[in-house]
Design a protein around this motif. Sequence first.
Motif, PDB file in Angstrom:
ATOM      1  N   ILE A   1       0.860  -1.182   0.000  1.00 47.72           N
ATOM      2  CA  ILE A   1       0.000   0.000   0.000  1.00 47.72           C
ATOM      3  C   ILE A   1       0.896   1.232   0.000  1.00 47.72           C
ATOM      4  CG2 ILE A   1      -1.801   1.275   1.214  1.00 47.72           C
ATOM      5  CD1 ILE A   1      -2.737  -1.417   0.134  1.00 47.72           C
ATOM      6  N   PHE A   2       0.608   2.169  -0.894  1.00 47.57           N
ATOM      7  CA  PHE A   2       1.400   3.395  -1.024  1.00 47.57           C
ATOM      8  C   PHE A   2       0.523   4.582  -0.630  1.00 47.57           C
ATOM      9  CE2 PHE A   2       2.570   0.239  -4.193  1.00 47.57           C
ATOM     10  CZ  PHE A   2       3.931   0.068  -3.946  1.00 47.57           C
ATOM     11  N   ILE A   3       0.974   5.355   0.353  1.00 51.61           N
ATOM     12  CA  ILE A   3       0.178   6.457   0.892  1.00 51.61           C
ATOM     13  C   ILE A   3       0.919   7.761   0.624  1.00 51.61           C
ATOM     14  CG2 ILE A   3      -0.946   7.382   2.946  1.00 51.61           C
ATOM     15  CD1 ILE A   3      -0.546   4.421   4.088  1.00 51.61           C
ATOM     16  N   TYR A   4       0.353   8.578  -0.251  1.00 46.45           N
ATOM     17  CA  TYR A   4       0.984   9.848  -0.616  1.00 46.45           C
ATOM     18  C   TYR A   4       0.296  10.975   0.139  1.00 46.45           C
ATOM     19  CZ  TYR A   4       3.302  13.381  -3.412  1.00 46.45           C
ATOM     20  OH  TYR A   4       4.079  14.437  -3.811  1.00 46.45           O
ATOM     21  N   LEU A   5       1.080  11.713   0.914  1.00 47.96           N
ATOM     22  CA  LEU A   5       0.548  12.763   1.773  1.00 47.96           C
ATOM     23  C   LEU A   5       0.757  14.138   1.155  1.00 47.96           C
ATOM     24  CD1 LEU A   5       1.902  11.393   5.174  1.00 47.96           C
ATOM     25  CD2 LEU A   5      -0.393  11.090   4.197  1.00 47.96           C
TER      26      LEU A   5
ATOM     27  N   LYS B   1      -4.076  20.008  12.368  1.00 46.68           N
ATOM     28  CA  LYS B   1      -5.507  19.923  12.646  1.00 46.68           C
ATOM     29  C   LYS B   1      -6.345  19.737  11.390  1.00 46.68           C
ATOM     30  CE  LYS B   1      -5.361  22.701  16.894  1.00 46.68           C
ATOM     31  NZ  LYS B   1      -5.919  23.882  17.606  1.00 46.68           N
ATOM     32  N   LYS B   2      -5.704  19.773  10.263  1.00 51.19           N
ATOM     33  CA  LYS B   2      -6.443  19.668   9.010  1.00 51.19           C
ATOM     34  C   LYS B   2      -6.701  18.219   8.649  1.00 51.19           C
ATOM     35  CE  LYS B   2      -6.466  21.304   4.225  1.00 51.19           C
ATOM     36  NZ  LYS B   2      -5.782  22.151   3.216  1.00 51.19           N
ATOM     37  N   HIS B   3      -7.920  17.942   8.114  1.00 51.64           N
ATOM     38  CA  HIS B   3      -8.287  16.621   7.636  1.00 51.64           C
ATOM     39  C   HIS B   3      -8.484  16.665   6.113  1.00 51.64           C
ATOM     40  CE1 HIS B   3      -8.876  16.128  11.912  1.00 51.64           C
ATOM     41  NE2 HIS B   3      -9.060  14.835  11.748  1.00 51.64           N
ATOM     42  N   TYR B   4      -8.274  15.538   5.472  1.00 52.03           N
ATOM     43  CA  TYR B   4      -8.161  15.526   4.014  1.00 52.03           C
ATOM     44  C   TYR B   4      -9.061  14.467   3.363  1.00 52.03           C
ATOM     45  CZ  TYR B   4      -3.829  18.049   5.051  1.00 52.03           C
ATOM     46  OH  TYR B   4      -2.905  18.951   5.519  1.00 52.03           O
ATOM     47  N   PRO B   5      -9.574  14.774   2.162  1.00 52.04           N
ATOM     48  CA  PRO B   5     -10.234  13.734   1.362  1.00 52.04           C
ATOM     49  C   PRO B   5      -9.216  12.649   0.995  1.00 52.04           C
ATOM     50  CG  PRO B   5     -10.677  15.930   0.480  1.00 52.04           C
ATOM     51  CD  PRO B   5      -9.577  16.080   1.487  1.00 52.04           C
ATOM     52  N   VAL B   6      -9.723  11.465   0.693  1.00 52.66           N
ATOM     53  CA  VAL B   6      -8.852  10.344   0.340  1.00 52.66           C
ATOM     54  C   VAL B   6      -9.222   9.824  -1.048  1.00 52.66           C
ATOM     55  CG1 VAL B   6      -8.007   8.057   0.978  1.00 52.66           C
ATOM     56  CG2 VAL B   6      -8.618   9.702   2.768  1.00 52.66           C
ATOM     57  N   VAL B   7      -8.212   9.677  -1.878  1.00 54.13           N
ATOM     58  CA  VAL B   7      -8.372   9.108  -3.209  1.00 54.13           C
ATOM     59  C   VAL B   7      -7.685   7.747  -3.225  1.00 54.13           C
ATOM     60  CG1 VAL B   7      -7.872   9.367  -5.663  1.00 54.13           C
ATOM     61  CG2 VAL B   7      -8.439  11.385  -4.288  1.00 54.13           C
TER      62      VAL B   7
ATOM     63  N   THR C   1     -14.509  10.567  -0.358  1.00 55.85           N
ATOM     64  CA  THR C   1     -13.840   9.306  -0.644  1.00 55.85           C
ATOM     65  C   THR C   1     -13.984   8.977  -2.115  1.00 55.85           C
ATOM     66  OG1 THR C   1     -14.376   8.513   1.582  1.00 55.85           O
ATOM     67  CG2 THR C   1     -13.661   6.873  -0.034  1.00 55.85           C
ATOM     68  N   ALA C   2     -12.848   8.832  -2.809  1.00 54.49           N
ATOM     69  CA  ALA C   2     -12.859   8.574  -4.247  1.00 54.49           C
ATOM     70  C   ALA C   2     -12.145   7.267  -4.554  1.00 54.49           C
ATOM     71  CB  ALA C   2     -12.186   9.731  -5.005  1.00 54.49           C
ATOM     72  N   LEU C   3     -12.527   6.639  -5.668  1.00 55.27           N
ATOM     73  CA  LEU C   3     -11.841   5.455  -6.177  1.00 55.27           C
ATOM     74  C   LEU C   3     -11.524   5.681  -7.641  1.00 55.27           C
ATOM     75  CD1 LEU C   3     -10.799   2.589  -5.634  1.00 55.27           C
ATOM     76  CD2 LEU C   3     -13.023   1.730  -6.363  1.00 55.27           C
TER      77      LEU C   3
ATOM     78  N   VAL D   1      -5.233  16.392  -1.096  1.00 51.59           N
ATOM     79  CA  VAL D   1      -5.865  15.088  -0.900  1.00 51.59           C
ATOM     80  C   VAL D   1      -4.788  14.076  -0.532  1.00 51.59           C
ATOM     81  CG1 VAL D   1      -7.759  15.534  -2.519  1.00 51.59           C
ATOM     82  CG2 VAL D   1      -5.651  14.451  -3.339  1.00 51.59           C
ATOM     83  N   ILE D   2      -5.205  13.028   0.159  1.00 50.70           N
ATOM     84  CA  ILE D   2      -4.343  11.886   0.415  1.00 50.70           C
ATOM     85  C   ILE D   2      -4.591  10.860  -0.689  1.00 50.70           C
ATOM     86  CG2 ILE D   2      -3.847   9.970   1.986  1.00 50.70           C
ATOM     87  CD1 ILE D   2      -4.725  11.782   4.295  1.00 50.70           C
ATOM     88  N   ILE D   3      -3.535  10.381  -1.323  1.00 49.64           N
ATOM     89  CA  ILE D   3      -3.650   9.360  -2.358  1.00 49.64           C
ATOM     90  C   ILE D   3      -3.212   8.022  -1.768  1.00 49.64           C
ATOM     91  CG2 ILE D   3      -2.992   8.636  -4.679  1.00 49.64           C
ATOM     92  CD1 ILE D   3      -4.362  11.266  -4.801  1.00 49.64           C
ATOM     93  N   VAL D   4      -4.049   6.999  -1.885  1.00 45.25           N
ATOM     94  CA  VAL D   4      -3.709   5.663  -1.395  1.00 45.25           C
ATOM     95  C   VAL D   4      -3.664   4.709  -2.583  1.00 45.25           C
ATOM     96  CG1 VAL D   4      -4.368   3.751   0.108  1.00 45.25           C
ATOM     97  CG2 VAL D   4      -4.787   6.121   0.833  1.00 45.25           C
ATOM     98  N   GLY D   5      -2.470   4.257  -2.932  1.00 42.56           N
ATOM     99  CA  GLY D   5      -2.305   3.324  -4.031  1.00 42.56           C
ATOM    100  C   GLY D   5      -2.334   1.890  -3.530  1.00 42.56           C
TER     101      GLY D   5
END
Length: 398
Positions: free
Chosen positions: A158-162, A171-177, A269-271, A209-213
């Motif tokens: 799993i690759f997590i790009y911040l 304190k900031k929260h982010y959408p996840v792709v 939340t995106a796919l 956004v946070i990208i999760v590969g």
Amino acid sequence: MPIQKRIYVSLYLCLVSFSLLGAESSKPLTVILKSPTEAILPYNVELSGTFNQWQLNGTSKMKWQDIEKHYQFNLPHDGSYTYFNFYKNGDWQNPISTEFGKPFTCGFIVDPNQESRFIPEFFGWAKESNIIPPRTVVGDLVTVTDFPMTLLDRTGDIFIYLPDNYRESMKKHYPVVYMLDGQNLFSESLSYSYEWRVDEIVTSMPLDVIIVGIANGPQRWQEYNPWDSVNYMGNSYEGLGEKTIRFILDELKPYIDQNYRTLKAAENTALLGSSLGGLMALYAGILHGESFGKVAAFSPAFSFSTAEAQATLNAEQSNLINAVKGLKESNKTKLYFDVGEVEYGSFALIEELYDSFLNAGYDRDQLRMVKDKLGRHCELDWSRRLPIALNWLFPTQR
């Protein structure tokens, strides 16, 4: 995953239905392959493309020109764009190499009206390359190796790009792709052919956004297909795609939400995916819209139920299109999907998909269809269209 299978996945949409080339022109396109680093003695180089329905059967061998020390082939055409690739010794697993020593699965597109000779840059052959691809990551990439995927009975990376400001804005929260085929997203050292350059693209955009590969596994055709179907060779496969979605929702998403500052709701939340990954993204959007509020499918596969339908690209037997037509109600998910014309020979399938969504009750402002006249079935072209999708899916992030 075997190279041969990945090459076929990249090109299977072109196998039968696509016929850009017709009667032979009086002025064929001369294709030349110069091989300065090879021995003088020639070997077998073959062309395969739309001019011969992507056959690799020995009928389109390039001729060795002993005086010029290059290979040459006069490619027939009818004045339309032609799409082809080079292979050594009739081996699908040994196409021409990229500059990084990997299989160049994209293929070449040439307009014979603009040029009568085509000479590509030659970097060798994929199976014989000793080039070590570089690590090309830009920014903050976290890699979790061998993440447990109990629903799929395996592990995977799993690759997590911040985002650039993630470690500063505490304190900031982010959408996840979430993105499928995760090893192809961030670095040439990991990708199969070319990388998407997701890190470079997102960094250049005003997009937080946070990208999760999610790396694919050896059973990609099954895990990235929600329905029982046939592949490009007509072989039947059991669809395990629902297990893939359940893994993302039940195992991966809870891990990401627990360990990173995320916005958890469906609208955040995106796919995203391409080819079979694009098929999975659309499936998630239409049948799991309560979890995925945004979807992008690049050159999606259409999943056919019979070998004949796969060969003829029969929309009436497309599992994807029939699933949309069978919807009893729409949802609020935003759906982006695109395709290159050279992949199918026309835009008929993607237009049928768009119309099916409208007939199922989706609003036009939920849908974004992009038709790329010269789009190929490969990471280079998906990367080029990625900013279009992200800007449309996340307009308030700009």
